[in-house]
Design a protein around this motif. Sequence first.
Motif, short mmCIF file in Angstrom:
data_model
loop_
_atom_site.label_atom_id
_atom_site.label_comp_id
_atom_site.label_asym_id
_atom_site.label_seq_id
_atom_site.Cartn_x
_atom_site.Cartn_y
_atom_site.Cartn_z
N GLY A 80 0.82 -1.20 0.00
CA GLY A 80 0.00 0.00 0.00
C GLY A 80 0.85 1.25 0.00
N LEU A 81 1.93 1.24 0.78
CA LEU A 81 2.86 2.37 0.78
C LEU A 81 3.49 2.54 -0.60
CD1 LEU A 81 4.76 1.91 4.17
CD2 LEU A 81 3.05 3.65 3.63
N VAL A 82 3.86 1.42 -1.20
CA VAL A 82 4.48 1.46 -2.52
C VAL A 82 3.51 2.05 -3.54
CG1 VAL A 82 5.35 0.06 -4.43
CG2 VAL A 82 6.06 -0.45 -2.08
N ARG A 83 2.27 1.58 -3.54
CA ARG A 83 1.29 2.08 -4.51
C ARG A 83 1.08 3.58 -4.36
NH1 ARG A 83 -1.31 -2.90 -3.27
NH2 ARG A 83 -2.57 -1.88 -1.67
N LEU A 84 0.98 4.04 -3.12
CA LEU A 84 0.78 5.47 -2.89
C LEU A 84 1.98 6.27 -3.38
CD1 LEU A 84 -0.82 7.81 -1.73
CD2 LEU A 84 0.16 7.29 0.52
N GLU A 85 3.17 5.79 -3.07
CA GLU A 85 4.38 6.50 -3.50
C GLU A 85 4.50 6.53 -5.02
OE1 GLU A 85 8.09 8.44 -3.66
OE2 GLU A 85 6.46 8.38 -2.19
N VAL A 86 4.16 5.44 -5.67
CA VAL A 86 4.25 5.39 -7.13
C VAL A 86 3.28 6.41 -7.75
CG1 VAL A 86 3.80 3.97 -9.17
CG2 VAL A 86 5.09 3.02 -7.26
N GLU A 87 2.07 6.48 -7.22
CA GLU A 87 1.09 7.43 -7.74
C GLU A 87 1.54 8.87 -7.53
OE1 GLU A 87 -1.57 6.91 -9.53
OE2 GLU A 87 -1.29 4.73 -9.48
N ARG A 88 1.95 9.17 -6.30
CA ARG A 88 2.33 10.55 -5.99
C ARG A 88 3.63 10.95 -6.68
NH1 ARG A 88 0.03 12.93 -1.51
NH2 ARG A 88 0.77 14.85 -2.49
N SER A 89 4.57 10.01 -6.78
CA SER A 89 5.85 10.35 -7.42
C SER A 89 5.66 10.64 -8.91
CB SER A 89 6.87 9.23 -7.23
OG SER A 89 6.49 8.05 -7.90
N GLY A 90 4.68 9.97 -9.53
CA GLY A 90 4.40 10.26 -10.93
C GLY A 90 3.98 11.70 -11.12
N THR A 111 10.75 1.54 -5.83
CA THR A 111 10.08 1.91 -4.59
C THR A 111 9.83 0.68 -3.73
OG1 THR A 111 8.99 3.79 -5.66
CG2 THR A 111 8.04 3.02 -3.60
N SER A 112 9.45 -0.42 -4.36
CA SER A 112 9.26 -1.67 -3.62
C SER A 112 10.56 -2.13 -2.99
CB SER A 112 8.72 -2.75 -4.58
OG SER A 112 8.51 -3.96 -3.89
N ALA A 113 11.65 -2.02 -3.73
CA ALA A 113 12.96 -2.40 -3.19
C ALA A 113 13.35 -1.50 -2.03
CB ALA A 113 14.02 -2.32 -4.30
N TYR A 114 13.02 -0.21 -2.14
CA TYR A 114 13.35 0.75 -1.09
C TYR A 114 12.64 0.43 0.22
CZ TYR A 114 13.35 5.24 1.39
OH TYR A 114 13.46 6.22 2.34
N PHE A 115 11.33 0.24 0.15
CA PHE A 115 10.58 -0.03 1.38
C PHE A 115 10.95 -1.39 1.98
CE2 PHE A 115 7.56 3.30 -0.07
CZ PHE A 115 7.58 4.06 1.09
N THR A 116 11.20 -2.36 1.12
CA THR A 116 11.64 -3.66 1.62
C THR A 116 12.94 -3.52 2.39
OG1 THR A 116 10.56 -4.85 -0.19
CG2 THR A 116 12.32 -6.00 0.98
N ALA A 117 13.86 -2.75 1.83
CA ALA A 117 15.16 -2.54 2.48
C ALA A 117 15.00 -1.82 3.82
CB ALA A 117 16.09 -1.75 1.56
N VAL A 118 14.19 -0.77 3.84
CA VAL A 118 14.01 0.00 5.07
C VAL A 118 13.44 -0.87 6.19
CG1 VAL A 118 12.67 1.85 6.15
CG2 VAL A 118 13.82 2.25 3.96
N PHE A 119 12.44 -1.68 5.86
CA PHE A 119 11.79 -2.47 6.90
C PHE A 119 12.55 -3.74 7.27
CE2 PHE A 119 8.24 0.33 6.04
CZ PHE A 119 7.73 0.52 7.32
N GLU A 120 13.70 -3.94 6.65
CA GLU A 120 14.58 -5.02 7.10
C GLU A 120 15.05 -4.77 8.53
OE1 GLU A 120 16.11 -8.08 5.20
OE2 GLU A 120 13.98 -7.64 4.97
N VAL A 121 15.06 -3.50 8.95
CA VAL A 121 15.48 -3.21 10.33
C VAL A 121 14.52 -3.85 11.32
CG1 VAL A 121 16.53 -1.04 9.58
CG2 VAL A 121 14.22 -1.00 10.56
N VAL A 122 13.26 -3.96 10.93
CA VAL A 122 12.25 -4.61 11.78
C VAL A 122 12.36 -6.13 11.66
CG1 VAL A 122 9.79 -4.90 12.23
CG2 VAL A 122 10.68 -2.65 11.59
N ALA A 123 12.47 -6.60 10.44
CA ALA A 123 12.53 -8.05 10.21
C ALA A 123 13.71 -8.69 10.94
CB ALA A 123 12.63 -8.33 8.71
N HIS A 124 14.82 -7.95 11.06
CA HIS A 124 16.02 -8.50 11.67
C HIS A 124 16.28 -7.98 13.08
CE1 HIS A 124 17.28 -10.65 8.08
NE2 HIS A 124 16.95 -9.59 7.37
N ASP A 125 15.27 -7.33 13.67
CA ASP A 125 15.40 -6.83 15.05
C ASP A 125 16.69 -6.03 15.25
OD1 ASP A 125 12.99 -8.12 16.02
OD2 ASP A 125 14.09 -10.01 15.86
N MET A 126 16.96 -5.17 14.31
CA MET A 126 18.19 -4.40 14.34
C MET A 126 18.16 -3.34 15.45
SD MET A 126 19.89 -2.50 11.01
CE MET A 126 19.79 -4.02 10.04
#
Length: 206
Positions: free
Chosen positions: A129-139, A164-179
Amino acid sequence: MAKREEGITENLLLCAKKEFLEKGYKEASLREIAEKAGTSTGAIYVRYPDKSALFSALVKPVAEGLMSRFCAAQDEHFDLIFEGKAETSQELSTAYLYRFIDYIYENFDAFKLLVCRSDGTKYQDFLHGLVRLEVERSGEYYRQLREVGKIGETPGREVRHMLTSAYFTAVFEVVAHDMPKEKALAYVGQIARFFNAGWDSLAQWK
């Protein structure tokens, strides 16, 4: 009586959070939650109509909170165009990214549920959902930049979606890996530099 009821609700939410964190939404048991909370499943159903509503009570506030902050960040980027300061957009984007990390770590368990334990709920596609919103607004953002002569090209929708999908996936890796937060801040700083340089290259700023 009101305080007692409030205490039961708080204890149920605490036990539910532990159960969902341990097992994920699909495998979590309302019976187990009730037992650990020292009450009955009836006490859960009085407050929440089903398991999904109980899960939502834990994640909805932070999901809406992050989305609100995300929309505010986008609005500020559009403001930069009208203020003639579009060239500072990358600094603004990075500043907001650090604010997002602050918010995530203030509510880490809820984001762990949202990002890693929500399969089977309406929140399982939250990042999309974040990705879709960013793609629409960035256009629209790139279209306006091109109109005022700030960029030479507008990255295509497919490219924006994938990056954008790669970006958000990377950012939320901090949560996935309990960083740890300190490490996460350094990590997302590197991500910001990498993606900022890439977007600049694609847009060909003038």
